[in-house]
Design an enzyme around this catalytic site. Structure first.
Site, PDB file in Angstrom:
ATOM      1  N   GLN A 170       0.991  -1.825  -0.211  1.00  7.95           N
ATOM      2  CA  GLN A 170      -0.278  -0.024  -0.007  1.00  7.95           C
ATOM      3  C   GLN A 170       0.990   1.453   0.051  1.00  7.95           C
ATOM      4  OE1 GLN A 170      -2.376   1.427   3.178  1.00  7.95           O
ATOM      5  NE2 GLN A 170      -4.177   0.898   1.950  1.00  7.95           N
ATOM      6  N   TYR A 205      -5.744  10.778   4.230  1.00  2.78           N
ATOM      7  CA  TYR A 205      -4.619  10.686   3.817  1.00  2.78           C
ATOM      8  C   TYR A 205      -5.430  11.652   2.002  1.00  2.78           C
ATOM      9  CZ  TYR A 205      -3.174   8.358   6.832  1.00  2.78           C
ATOM     10  OH  TYR A 205      -2.728   8.019   8.632  1.00  2.78           O
ATOM     11  N   ARG A 223      -8.556   2.375  -2.670  1.00  2.00           N
ATOM     12  CA  ARG A 223      -8.838   2.254  -0.866  1.00  2.00           C
ATOM     13  C   ARG A 223      -9.635   3.435  -1.268  1.00  2.00           C
ATOM     14  NH1 ARG A 223      -7.505   0.463   5.354  1.00  2.00           N
ATOM     15  NH2 ARG A 223      -9.325  -0.928   5.211  1.00  2.00           N
ATOM     16  N   GLY A 267      -8.732  -7.987  10.194  1.00  3.75           N
ATOM     17  CA  GLY A 267      -7.649  -6.865  10.457  1.00  3.75           C
ATOM     18  C   GLY A 267      -7.214  -7.463  12.294  1.00  3.75           C
ATOM     19  N   ARG A 268      -7.547  -7.137  12.765  1.00  3.36           N
ATOM     20  CA  ARG A 268      -7.007  -7.444  14.308  1.00  3.36           C
ATOM     21  C   ARG A 268      -7.112  -8.852  14.520  1.00  3.36           C
ATOM     22  NH1 ARG A 268     -10.890  -3.362  14.434  1.00  3.36           N
ATOM     23  NH2 ARG A 268     -12.888  -4.676  15.413  1.00  3.36           N
TER      24      ARG A 268
END
Length: 393
Positions: A103, A175, A227, A319-320
């Site tokens: 990424q 971002y 994304r 993810g987590r």
């Protein structure tokens, strides 16, 4: 025999890249690189431990420009000198047959002068983010914008040379790519701002720069993902009507998948509480099969993962839970679901390859969502109706 979950089936992208299953490790901040953005041995250990089970492994984000760094401990891909280290990253992520995607991003105004060693953050416009202690960024000139667009292309070249199977453009979590699309952070009146079409111009130019690099340098099928964050809570800010129009345009670009960043996979609108249709299903409907989707957000169990892919969403990101259980896929495949760990102990961080800086980041941003074994557990639906902190809030 393991259950025949839909997420265990392989998937082939239109460009010919095949992943062995539909489980994805999403990009997760691990703040473990060296100060200059070089890879550390701690990071390599972390990556190696999680490779092999999933079909697609997306790396922690790497910045493409010197003024694009967003936080300490972040990977960099700003110069050819980083290629040897990034080659090790790609090799670590591909162990056991996972496909490795890097990424890449520019943080824009989601940085500060301390992180940038005295330089002022930059963005589409000189508008500070609505968060504590946010600095007002410098508005980028046309020449600087063109330079960053070129930086994304150069970063893609380096990712190809380092051996990655693809790159993902981080157009989410507030971002720079999102900052140009957002009417909150983009108040420009030139060709880069104003109308919805103009606010799309920067991300579309970045996609073209990346595509040109793939066409020129890739000697193999190479994935390009994008994304997005579907909504913003600021006013003015991105709303679903804008996002659906953007998705309609993205579906016709030279990208291979769309990755939707949310803290809860089945979240409904943050701004229109009367709309009860999950955003991911709205997006799937808008795409109409033109691009495969990655859905992420508080997916932990095989049942929850299967709920995503059973709906026809091509890939599910975990993810987590992969932090807590690096062998999640292998245990599902081997009919060993009973041994999957759904809690994490601070005593096991070394065994899990989680560095102290990463742990400090996790408990600062996500403590209530980490299922720490000796502490009160969290409300499993806490991100259902609000923006999660790891989405850039």
């Amino acid at each position: 025999m393991a259950k025949e979950y839909s997420f265990l089936k392989n998937f082939t992208f239109k460009n010919g890249v095949t992943i062995k299953n539909r489980v994805v490790i999403p990009p997760m901040t691990e703040v473990s690189s060296f100060e200059d953005g070089s890879i550390s041995t701690d990071e390599l250990k972390y990556l190696q431990m999680r490779a092999g089970g999933v079909g697609l492994f997306i790396s922690p984000v790497a910045n493409v420009s010197e003024n694009g760094k967003g936080f300490e401990g972040e990977l960099s891909i700003t110069d050819d000198r980083f290629i040897p280290g990034l080659t090790k990253v790609a090799s670590a992520m591909k162990l056991g047959g996972s496909k490795a995607v890097l990424q890449i991003f520019h943080a824009g105004r989601m940085s500060n002068s301390k992180i940038l060693r005295g330089a002022q953050p930059v963005s589409a416009s000189a508008v500070a983010a609505e968060r504590p202690n946010a600095e007002t960024p410098k508005e980028l000139s046309n020449e600087e914008i063109e330079g960053i667009i070129n930086d994304f292309g150069e970063a893609t070249r380096r990712a190809i040379q380092a051996g990655f199977d693809g790159i993902e453009l981080h157009g989410a979590n507030t971002y720079l790519l999102q900052q140009f699309f957002s009417p909150h952070s983009n108040r420009r009146t030139d060709k880069w701002g104003g109308s919805l079409e103009n606010r799309m111009r920067f991300p579309l130019a970045v996609i073209k720069s990346v595509h040109d690099a793939v066409e020129k340098f890739a000697d193999r099928p190479f994935l390009v993902g994008y994304r997005i964050s579907p909504e913003e809570i600021e006013t003015p800010g991105i709303r679903m009507t804008d996002t659906l129009k953007f998705i309609d345009v993205l579906a016709n670009q030279s990208i291979d998948y769309l990755h939707v960043s949310m803290g809860y996979a089945w979240r409904t609108s943050l701004n229109d509480k009367s709309d009860t249709e999950p955003l991911i299903l709205k997006i799937k409907k808008q795409l109409n099969g033109r691009l495969p989707l990655i859905c992420v957000g508080s997916v932990e169990t095989p049942k929850e993962a299967a709920k995503v892919t059973d709906k026809g969403i091509e890939m599910v990101a975990i993810g987590r839970e992969i932090l807590r259980e690096p062998k999640w896929v292998q245990k599902v495949e081997n009919d060993d679901e009973g041994s999957i760990r759904y809690t994490i102990s601070e005593q096991d961080l070394d065994d899990l390859g989680i560095t102290q800086p990463m742990w400090n980041f996790l408990i600062f941003r996500l403590k209530s969502a980490m299922h720490i074994s000796n502490q009160p557990d969290y409300n499993p639906e806490q991100f259902k109706n609000k923006l999660a902190p790891h989405e850039g809030a």
